[in-house]
Motif scaffolding. Structure first.
Motif, PDB file in Angstrom:
ATOM      1  N   LEU A  53       0.846  -1.184   0.000  1.00 17.96           N
ATOM      2  CA  LEU A  53       0.000   0.000   0.000  1.00 17.96           C
ATOM      3  C   LEU A  53       0.887   1.242   0.000  1.00 17.96           C
ATOM      4  O   LEU A  53       1.796   1.354   0.832  1.00 17.96           O
ATOM      5  N   LEU A  54       0.611   2.176  -0.889  1.00 19.02           N
ATOM      6  CA  LEU A  54       1.404   3.404  -1.002  1.00 19.02           C
ATOM      7  C   LEU A  54       0.597   4.600  -0.536  1.00 19.02           C
ATOM      8  O   LEU A  54      -0.572   4.744  -0.887  1.00 19.02           O
ATOM      9  N   THR A  55       1.248   5.471   0.241  1.00 25.53           N
ATOM     10  CA  THR A  55       0.563   6.663   0.743  1.00 25.53           C
ATOM     11  C   THR A  55       0.710   7.866  -0.196  1.00 25.53           C
ATOM     12  O   THR A  55      -0.233   8.631  -0.358  1.00 25.53           O
ATOM     13  N   HIS A  56       1.903   8.019  -0.790  1.00 23.43           N
ATOM     14  CA  HIS A  56       2.117   9.150  -1.694  1.00 23.43           C
ATOM     15  C   HIS A  56       3.364   8.905  -2.538  1.00 23.43           C
ATOM     16  O   HIS A  56       4.062   7.904  -2.351  1.00 23.43           O
ATOM     17  N   HIS A  57       3.632   9.823  -3.440  1.00 21.56           N
ATOM     18  CA  HIS A  57       4.589   9.554  -4.510  1.00 21.56           C
ATOM     19  C   HIS A  57       6.042   9.874  -4.196  1.00 21.56           C
ATOM     20  O   HIS A  57       6.919   9.590  -5.027  1.00 21.56           O
ATOM     21  N   HIS A  58       6.377  10.464  -3.078  1.00 19.72           N
ATOM     22  CA  HIS A  58       7.761  10.870  -2.829  1.00 19.72           C
ATOM     23  C   HIS A  58       8.700   9.664  -2.849  1.00 19.72           C
ATOM     24  O   HIS A  58       8.375   8.580  -2.349  1.00 19.72           O
ATOM     25  N   ALA A  59       9.882   9.901  -3.411  1.00 23.38           N
ATOM     26  CA  ALA A  59      10.828   8.818  -3.656  1.00 23.38           C
ATOM     27  C   ALA A  59      11.188   8.054  -2.389  1.00 23.38           C
ATOM     28  O   ALA A  59      11.395   6.829  -2.428  1.00 23.38           O
ATOM     29  N   ASP A  60      11.287   8.753  -1.261  1.00 24.46           N
ATOM     30  CA  ASP A  60      11.686   8.078  -0.031  1.00 24.46           C
ATOM     31  C   ASP A  60      10.576   7.210   0.559  1.00 24.46           C
ATOM     32  O   ASP A  60      10.730   6.659   1.662  1.00 24.46           O
ATOM     33  N   HIS A  61       9.474   7.061  -0.172  1.00 19.64           N
ATOM     34  CA  HIS A  61       8.404   6.140   0.222  1.00 19.64           C
ATOM     35  C   HIS A  61       8.144   5.063  -0.825  1.00 19.64           C
ATOM     36  O   HIS A  61       7.457   4.086  -0.520  1.00 19.64           O
ATOM     37  N   ILE A  62       8.691   5.236  -2.031  1.00 15.52           N
ATOM     38  CA  ILE A  62       8.347   4.300  -3.111  1.00 15.52           C
ATOM     39  C   ILE A  62       9.547   3.696  -3.834  1.00 15.52           C
ATOM     40  O   ILE A  62       9.370   2.810  -4.667  1.00 15.52           O
ATOM     41  N   ASP A  63      10.771   4.106  -3.512  1.00  9.89           N
ATOM     42  CA  ASP A  63      11.911   3.667  -4.314  1.00  9.89           C
ATOM     43  C   ASP A  63      12.142   2.154  -4.279  1.00  9.89           C
ATOM     44  O   ASP A  63      12.732   1.597  -5.203  1.00  9.89           O
ATOM     45  N   GLY A  64      11.685   1.490  -3.223  1.00 11.48           N
ATOM     46  CA  GLY A  64      11.887   0.050  -3.143  1.00 11.48           C
ATOM     47  C   GLY A  64      10.698  -0.780  -3.582  1.00 11.48           C
ATOM     48  O   GLY A  64      10.735  -2.019  -3.506  1.00 11.48           O
ATOM     49  N   VAL A  65       9.658  -0.126  -4.070  1.00  7.78           N
ATOM     50  CA  VAL A  65       8.409  -0.828  -4.365  1.00  7.78           C
ATOM     51  C   VAL A  65       8.570  -1.871  -5.454  1.00  7.78           C
ATOM     52  O   VAL A  65       8.158  -3.034  -5.304  1.00  7.78           O
ATOM     53  N   GLN A  66       9.136  -1.491  -6.576  1.00  3.34           N
ATOM     54  CA  GLN A  66       9.209  -2.418  -7.700  1.00  3.34           C
ATOM     55  C   GLN A  66      10.084  -3.621  -7.381  1.00  3.34           C
ATOM     56  O   GLN A  66       9.760  -4.755  -7.755  1.00  3.34           O
ATOM     57  N   ALA A  67      11.179  -3.405  -6.668  1.00  2.00           N
ATOM     58  CA  ALA A  67      12.052  -4.520  -6.298  1.00  2.00           C
ATOM     59  C   ALA A  67      11.333  -5.464  -5.342  1.00  2.00           C
ATOM     60  O   ALA A  67      11.442  -6.695  -5.470  1.00  2.00           O
ATOM     61  N   LEU A  68      10.600  -4.932  -4.387  1.00  5.52           N
ATOM     62  CA  LEU A  68       9.881  -5.787  -3.438  1.00  5.52           C
ATOM     63  C   LEU A  68       8.772  -6.553  -4.141  1.00  5.52           C
ATOM     64  O   LEU A  68       8.576  -7.750  -3.894  1.00  5.52           O
ATOM     65  N   SER A  69       8.063  -5.888  -5.031  1.00 10.12           N
ATOM     66  CA  SER A  69       6.997  -6.558  -5.773  1.00 10.12           C
ATOM     67  C   SER A  69       7.559  -7.672  -6.656  1.00 10.12           C
ATOM     68  O   SER A  69       6.995  -8.772  -6.729  1.00 10.12           O
ATOM     69  N   ALA A  70       8.683  -7.390  -7.303  1.00 10.00           N
ATOM     70  CA  ALA A  70       9.292  -8.401  -8.165  1.00 10.00           C
ATOM     71  C   ALA A  70       9.758  -9.616  -7.367  1.00 10.00           C
ATOM     72  O   ALA A  70       9.662 -10.760  -7.829  1.00 10.00           O
ATOM     73  N   ALA A  71      10.241  -9.380  -6.157  1.00  6.97           N
ATOM     74  CA  ALA A  71      10.773 -10.469  -5.336  1.00  6.97           C
ATOM     75  C   ALA A  71       9.680 -11.304  -4.688  1.00  6.97           C
ATOM     76  O   ALA A  71       9.898 -12.489  -4.382  1.00  6.97           O
ATOM     77  N   THR A  72       8.512 -10.718  -4.464  1.00 11.27           N
ATOM     78  CA  THR A  72       7.470 -11.394  -3.696  1.00 11.27           C
ATOM     79  C   THR A  72       6.179 -11.645  -4.467  1.00 11.27           C
ATOM     80  O   THR A  72       5.341 -12.430  -4.017  1.00 11.27           O
ATOM     81  N   GLY A  73       5.991 -10.936  -5.584  1.00  6.54           N
ATOM     82  CA  GLY A  73       4.727 -11.019  -6.304  1.00  6.54           C
ATOM     83  C   GLY A  73       3.641 -10.163  -5.702  1.00  6.54           C
ATOM     84  O   GLY A  73       2.473 -10.261  -6.106  1.00  6.54           O
ATOM     85  N   ALA A  74       3.980  -9.321  -4.727  1.00  5.26           N
ATOM     86  CA  ALA A  74       2.980  -8.484  -4.069  1.00  5.26           C
ATOM     87  C   ALA A  74       2.339  -7.520  -5.059  1.00  5.26           C
ATOM     88  O   ALA A  74       3.021  -6.930  -5.904  1.00  5.26           O
ATOM     89  N   LYS A  75       1.025  -7.361  -4.932  1.00  8.02           N
ATOM     90  CA  LYS A  75       0.293  -6.410  -5.753  1.00  8.02           C
ATOM     91  C   LYS A  75       0.445  -5.008  -5.170  1.00  8.02           C
ATOM     92  O   LYS A  75       0.477  -4.828  -3.951  1.00  8.02           O
ATOM     93  N   ILE A  76       0.536  -4.013  -6.036  1.00  3.31           N
ATOM     94  CA  ILE A  76       0.788  -2.629  -5.622  1.00  3.31           C
ATOM     95  C   ILE A  76      -0.505  -1.843  -5.676  1.00  3.31           C
ATOM     96  O   ILE A  76      -1.208  -1.832  -6.695  1.00  3.31           O
ATOM     97  N   VAL A  77      -0.819  -1.167  -4.575  1.00  6.31           N
ATOM     98  CA  VAL A  77      -2.052  -0.391  -4.435  1.00  6.31           C
ATOM     99  C   VAL A  77      -1.701   1.048  -4.117  1.00  6.31           C
ATOM    100  O   VAL A  77      -0.843   1.316  -3.266  1.00  6.31           O
ATOM    101  N   GLY A  78      -2.345   1.985  -4.791  1.00  7.97           N
ATOM    102  CA  GLY A  78      -2.095   3.401  -4.520  1.00  7.97           C
ATOM    103  C   GLY A  78      -3.235   4.255  -5.018  1.00  7.97           C
ATOM    104  O   GLY A  78      -4.217   3.760  -5.597  1.00  7.97           O
ATOM    105  N   ALA A  79      -3.092   5.554  -4.798  1.00  8.47           N
ATOM    106  CA  ALA A  79      -4.161   6.491  -5.111  1.00  8.47           C
ATOM    107  C   ALA A  79      -4.348   6.672  -6.612  1.00  8.47           C
ATOM    108  O   ALA A  79      -3.385   6.902  -7.345  1.00  8.47           O
ATOM    109  N   LYS A  80      -5.588   6.590  -7.035  1.00  3.08           N
ATOM    110  CA  LYS A  80      -5.898   6.836  -8.442  1.00  3.08           C
ATOM    111  C   LYS A  80      -5.440   8.225  -8.863  1.00  3.08           C
ATOM    112  O   LYS A  80      -4.884   8.406  -9.957  1.00  3.08           O
ATOM    113  N   ALA A  81      -5.633   9.214  -7.978  1.00  2.00           N
ATOM    114  CA  ALA A  81      -5.264  10.590  -8.304  1.00  2.00           C
ATOM    115  C   ALA A  81      -3.763  10.773  -8.429  1.00  2.00           C
ATOM    116  O   ALA A  81      -3.306  11.751  -9.020  1.00  2.00           O
ATOM    117  N   ASP A  82      -2.993   9.845  -7.890  1.00  2.00           N
ATOM    118  CA  ASP A  82      -1.531   9.946  -7.894  1.00  2.00           C
ATOM    119  C   ASP A  82      -0.888   8.918  -8.814  1.00  2.00           C
ATOM    120  O   ASP A  82       0.344   8.821  -8.871  1.00  2.00           O
TER     121      ASP A  82
END
Length: 256
Positions: A53-82
């Motif tokens: 789950l993502l709260t907002h777009h700043h790099a210090d909150h999302i920079d590891g998202v793609q690597a974690l998703s790739a390693a675990t298969g986790a689905k990524i959820v975030g704001a439609k407006a963002d």
């Protein structure tokens, strides 16, 4: 409902959070500043992330998202407006929606102010609020994109949640935020007591989060816009509205 919460230090002063529901073996990660510490914590427990789950777009909150998703298969959820400035989302959500996560029905809350499009996640059964950089421990996020009115409205909505709600914010800023609060009200005993406790926790290199919302309501200047003592300490007239008190406090924090 029993859930286990992990607080994972990342980068210089960020936190990622992991919520594990044993009954359904559901694991949810909230914000991923960097992937390795989160993966290490998951692997040590034999957990596999199901959702991010993502709260907002700043790099210090999302920079590891793609690597974690790739390693675990986790689905990524975030704001439609963002969505245009977040990693590719598997599910877009908007404030007012609820997410079925394990046995929880997680509420997506609007949290504009720090950024526009910022959201928060409230787990009512677990009593957890993941506020990102909106409501912070003993503070609130800087207004990079939103207005003082937007942040005030966000914090006011959070204040309506139960006092025992645990606020899980995105950074280890508590001691610095406390120094600012004490600069306004140096003789406030509630602030003095909290600072003593915070310093004891940090001396042991432990996180000061999560923190009960009730304590925030009693000590956080950004949640006390209707407190006449704070208004007077800021040198504002009795006619000042709560949002004017908030705006003055936030302007002072920017200069602190």
């Amino acid at each position: 409902m029993a859930v286990e919460l992990l607080i994972i230090p990342c980068l210089a002063d960020n936190y990622a959070y992991v919520v594990h529901e044993a009954a359904t073996d559901t694991t949810t990660v909230i914000d991923v500043p960097e992937a390795p510490p989160v993966l290490k914590a998951l692997n040590e427990r034999g957990w596999k992330a199901n959702l991010i789950l993502l709260t907002h777009h700043h790099a210090d909150h999302i920079d590891g998202v793609q690597a974690l998703s790739a390693a675990t298969g986790a689905k990524i959820v975030g704001a439609k407006a963002d969505a245009h400035r977040l990693p590719k989302l598997d599910q877009e959500v908007s404030p007012g929606e609820k997410l079925a996560i394990g046995m929880e029905h997680v509420e997506v809350l609007p949290a504009d102010g720090h950024t526009v499009g910022h959201i928060a996640y409230y787990f009512p059964e677990g009593g957890l609020l993941f506020s990102g950089d909106s409501l912070m421990s003993w503070g609130c996020g800087r207004l990079f994109e939103g207005s003082a009115q937007q942040m005030y409205d966000t914090l006011s909505r959070f204040s309506e949640l139960p006092d025992e709600t645990l606020v899980c914010s995105g950074h280890e800023y508590t001691e610095a935020n406390g120094r600012f609060a004490l600069s306004i009200e140096p003789e406030n005993p509630n602030l003095i007591d909290r600072m003593e406790n915070v310093r004891a926790i940090r001396a042991q290199a432990r996180p000061t989060v999560p923190v009960e919302l009730g304590l925030e309501k009693a000590t956080n200047p950004f949640l006390r816009g209707d407190d006449p003592k704070l208004r007077a300490a800021l040198g504002l007239p009795e006619s000042a509205t709560p949002v004017e008190v908030f705006t003055e406090a936030r302007a002072r924090k920017d200069r602190f």
